[in-house]
Design a protein around this motif. Sequence first.
Motif, PDB file in Angstrom:
ATOM      1  N   MET A  35       5.192  -1.337 -22.515  1.00 25.01           N
ATOM      2  CA  MET A  35       5.446  -2.517 -21.569  1.00 25.01           C
ATOM      3  C   MET A  35       5.958  -3.614 -22.460  1.00 25.01           C
ATOM      4  O   MET A  35       5.350  -3.967 -23.507  1.00 25.01           O
ATOM      5  N   ASP A  36       7.453  -4.323 -21.961  1.00 22.54           N
ATOM      6  CA  ASP A  36       7.847  -5.311 -22.965  1.00 22.54           C
ATOM      7  C   ASP A  36       7.199  -6.516 -22.354  1.00 22.54           C
ATOM      8  O   ASP A  36       6.486  -6.561 -21.239  1.00 22.54           O
ATOM      9  N   LYS A  37       7.754  -7.654 -22.752  1.00 24.84           N
ATOM     10  CA  LYS A  37       7.243  -9.172 -22.508  1.00 24.84           C
ATOM     11  C   LYS A  37       7.628  -9.357 -20.879  1.00 24.84           C
ATOM     12  O   LYS A  37       7.089 -10.041 -20.396  1.00 24.84           O
ATOM     13  N   THR A  38       9.042  -8.908 -20.697  1.00 24.76           N
ATOM     14  CA  THR A  38       9.284  -9.338 -19.383  1.00 24.76           C
ATOM     15  C   THR A  38       8.637  -8.632 -18.410  1.00 24.76           C
ATOM     16  O   THR A  38       8.153  -9.108 -17.412  1.00 24.76           O
ATOM     17  N   GLN A  39       8.336  -7.326 -18.450  1.00 23.48           N
ATOM     18  CA  GLN A  39       7.386  -6.564 -17.720  1.00 23.48           C
ATOM     19  C   GLN A  39       6.088  -7.003 -17.713  1.00 23.48           C
ATOM     20  O   GLN A  39       5.378  -7.043 -16.294  1.00 23.48           O
ATOM     21  N   LEU A  40       5.547  -7.532 -18.727  1.00 22.59           N
ATOM     22  CA  LEU A  40       4.068  -8.145 -18.882  1.00 22.59           C
ATOM     23  C   LEU A  40       3.957  -9.510 -18.035  1.00 22.59           C
ATOM     24  O   LEU A  40       3.103  -9.478 -17.347  1.00 22.59           O
ATOM     25  N   ALA A  41       5.294 -10.215 -18.077  1.00 23.72           N
ATOM     26  CA  ALA A  41       5.177 -11.505 -17.416  1.00 23.72           C
ATOM     27  C   ALA A  41       5.275 -11.097 -15.905  1.00 23.72           C
ATOM     28  O   ALA A  41       4.590 -11.812 -15.077  1.00 23.72           O
ATOM     29  N   GLU A  42       6.040 -10.132 -15.466  1.00 21.53           N
ATOM     30  CA  GLU A  42       6.390  -9.957 -14.076  1.00 21.53           C
ATOM     31  C   GLU A  42       4.921  -9.232 -13.239  1.00 21.53           C
ATOM     32  O   GLU A  42       4.484  -9.699 -12.264  1.00 21.53           O
ATOM     33  N   LYS A  43       4.364  -8.508 -14.026  1.00 19.48           N
ATOM     34  CA  LYS A  43       3.097  -7.928 -13.518  1.00 19.48           C
ATOM     35  C   LYS A  43       2.059  -8.932 -13.509  1.00 19.48           C
ATOM     36  O   LYS A  43       1.098  -8.867 -12.622  1.00 19.48           O
ATOM     37  N   THR A  44       1.968  -9.737 -14.587  1.00 19.98           N
ATOM     38  CA  THR A  44       1.064 -10.909 -14.515  1.00 19.98           C
ATOM     39  C   THR A  44       1.232 -12.019 -13.384  1.00 19.98           C
ATOM     40  O   THR A  44       0.070 -12.427 -12.831  1.00 19.98           O
ATOM     41  N   ALA A  45       2.363 -12.266 -13.059  1.00 18.19           N
ATOM     42  CA  ALA A  45       2.591 -13.063 -12.168  1.00 18.19           C
ATOM     43  C   ALA A  45       2.408 -12.390 -10.783  1.00 18.19           C
ATOM     44  O   ALA A  45       1.848 -13.165 -10.080  1.00 18.19           O
ATOM     45  N   HIS A  46       2.570 -11.246 -10.477  1.00 20.92           N
ATOM     46  CA  HIS A  46       2.470 -10.470  -9.429  1.00 20.92           C
ATOM     47  C   HIS A  46       0.657 -10.508  -9.006  1.00 20.92           C
ATOM     48  O   HIS A  46       0.355 -10.563  -8.037  1.00 20.92           O
ATOM     49  N   ARG A  47       0.001 -10.022 -10.159  1.00 21.79           N
ATOM     50  CA  ARG A  47      -1.361  -9.940 -10.162  1.00 21.79           C
ATOM     51  C   ARG A  47      -2.160 -11.397  -9.824  1.00 21.79           C
ATOM     52  O   ARG A  47      -2.916 -11.490  -9.232  1.00 21.79           O
ATOM     53  N   ALA A  51      -0.848 -13.738  -8.348  1.00 19.34           N
ATOM     54  CA  ALA A  51      -0.498 -14.031  -6.712  1.00 19.34           C
ATOM     55  C   ALA A  51      -1.273 -13.282  -5.622  1.00 19.34           C
ATOM     56  O   ALA A  51      -1.655 -13.688  -4.593  1.00 19.34           O
ATOM     57  N   ASP A  52      -1.825 -12.179  -5.921  1.00 20.28           N
ATOM     58  CA  ASP A  52      -2.875 -11.303  -5.194  1.00 20.28           C
ATOM     59  C   ASP A  52      -3.946 -12.001  -4.536  1.00 20.28           C
ATOM     60  O   ASP A  52      -4.899 -12.469  -5.525  1.00 20.28           O
ATOM     61  N   GLY A  53      -3.984 -12.605  -3.359  1.00 22.84           N
ATOM     62  CA  GLY A  53      -5.146 -13.330  -2.747  1.00 22.84           C
ATOM     63  C   GLY A  53      -5.305 -14.544  -3.271  1.00 22.84           C
ATOM     64  O   GLY A  53      -6.426 -15.166  -3.020  1.00 22.84           O
ATOM     65  N   ALA A  54      -4.463 -15.182  -4.136  1.00 16.56           N
ATOM     66  CA  ALA A  54      -4.496 -16.519  -4.657  1.00 16.56           C
ATOM     67  C   ALA A  54      -4.280 -17.583  -3.619  1.00 16.56           C
ATOM     68  O   ALA A  54      -3.321 -17.467  -2.964  1.00 16.56           O
ATOM     69  N   ALA A  55      -5.210 -18.593  -3.531  1.00 10.46           N
ATOM     70  CA  ALA A  55      -5.083 -19.581  -2.788  1.00 10.46           C
ATOM     71  C   ALA A  55      -4.284 -20.941  -3.428  1.00 10.46           C
ATOM     72  O   ALA A  55      -3.760 -21.691  -3.053  1.00 10.46           O
ATOM     73  N   ALA A  56      -4.209 -20.880  -5.104  1.00 11.89           N
ATOM     74  CA  ALA A  56      -3.513 -21.797  -5.616  1.00 11.89           C
ATOM     75  C   ALA A  56      -1.977 -21.479  -5.705  1.00 11.89           C
ATOM     76  O   ALA A  56      -1.584 -20.430  -5.195  1.00 11.89           O
ATOM     77  N   PRO A  57      -1.280 -22.567  -6.052  1.00 11.62           N
ATOM     78  CA  PRO A  57       0.119 -22.250  -6.283  1.00 11.62           C
ATOM     79  C   PRO A  57       0.605 -21.011  -7.161  1.00 11.62           C
ATOM     80  O   PRO A  57      -0.180 -20.687  -8.019  1.00 11.62           O
ATOM     81  N   GLN A  58       1.521 -20.358  -6.581  1.00 12.54           N
ATOM     82  CA  GLN A  58       2.134 -19.097  -7.145  1.00 12.54           C
ATOM     83  C   GLN A  58       2.613 -19.207  -8.672  1.00 12.54           C
ATOM     84  O   GLN A  58       3.247 -20.217  -8.959  1.00 12.54           O
ATOM     85  N   LEU A  59       2.249 -18.489  -9.578  1.00 12.20           N
ATOM     86  CA  LEU A  59       3.134 -18.367 -10.898  1.00 12.20           C
ATOM     87  C   LEU A  59       4.283 -17.477 -10.785  1.00 12.20           C
ATOM     88  O   LEU A  59       4.114 -16.665 -10.129  1.00 12.20           O
ATOM     89  N   THR A  60       5.316 -17.939 -11.546  1.00 15.24           N
ATOM     90  CA  THR A  60       6.451 -17.110 -11.575  1.00 15.24           C
ATOM     91  C   THR A  60       6.272 -16.322 -12.918  1.00 15.24           C
ATOM     92  O   THR A  60       5.766 -16.610 -13.599  1.00 15.24           O
ATOM     93  N   ALA A  61       7.240 -15.244 -12.746  1.00 18.69           N
ATOM     94  CA  ALA A  61       7.372 -14.770 -14.219  1.00 18.69           C
ATOM     95  C   ALA A  61       7.796 -15.542 -15.346  1.00 18.69           C
ATOM     96  O   ALA A  61       7.354 -15.333 -16.417  1.00 18.69           O
ATOM     97  N   ASP A  62       8.740 -16.554 -14.878  1.00 15.71           N
ATOM     98  CA  ASP A  62       8.942 -17.526 -15.887  1.00 15.71           C
ATOM     99  C   ASP A  62       7.898 -18.344 -16.467  1.00 15.71           C
ATOM    100  O   ASP A  62       7.770 -18.622 -17.801  1.00 15.71           O
ATOM    101  N   ASP A  63       6.955 -18.687 -15.551  1.00 11.64           N
ATOM    102  CA  ASP A  63       5.848 -19.578 -15.804  1.00 11.64           C
ATOM    103  C   ASP A  63       4.974 -18.854 -16.798  1.00 11.64           C
ATOM    104  O   ASP A  63       4.497 -19.180 -17.879  1.00 11.64           O
ATOM    105  N   VAL A  64       4.786 -17.477 -16.614  1.00 11.01           N
ATOM    106  CA  VAL A  64       4.048 -16.630 -17.545  1.00 11.01           C
ATOM    107  C   VAL A  64       4.570 -16.187 -18.796  1.00 11.01           C
ATOM    108  O   VAL A  64       3.745 -16.418 -19.585  1.00 11.01           O
TER     109      VAL A  64
END
Length: 87
Positions: free
Chosen positions: A1-13, A15-28
């Motif tokens: 897994m490279d950094k881009t994939q890690l950021a995307e997967k982390t942002a998606h995870r 977001a799961d059930g989060a009531a807080a503002p969403q993180l984007t892959a760029d944020d991560v």
Amino acid sequence: MDKTQLAEKTAHRAADGAAAPQLTADDVSLILDTLFGTVEHPGTIAEALKAQEAVTLGSFGSFQGADGAATFRPGTALVEYLKDQLR
């Protein structure tokens, strides 16, 4: 897994059930760069190790620096998780 994939997967995870503002892959990605650093700028972990501080991330593990080298010691939770996955 490279950094881009890690950021995307982390942002998606995050977001799961989060009531807080969403993180984007760029944020991560920015967070990862801030923690671990880039070629141009050291991260907060590198700065702490250079100052001879250990960085402990709960049961995930810890980073330590000595004699110009960094080491990572996995924590109990990570070791146990990996053991369960490898069986």
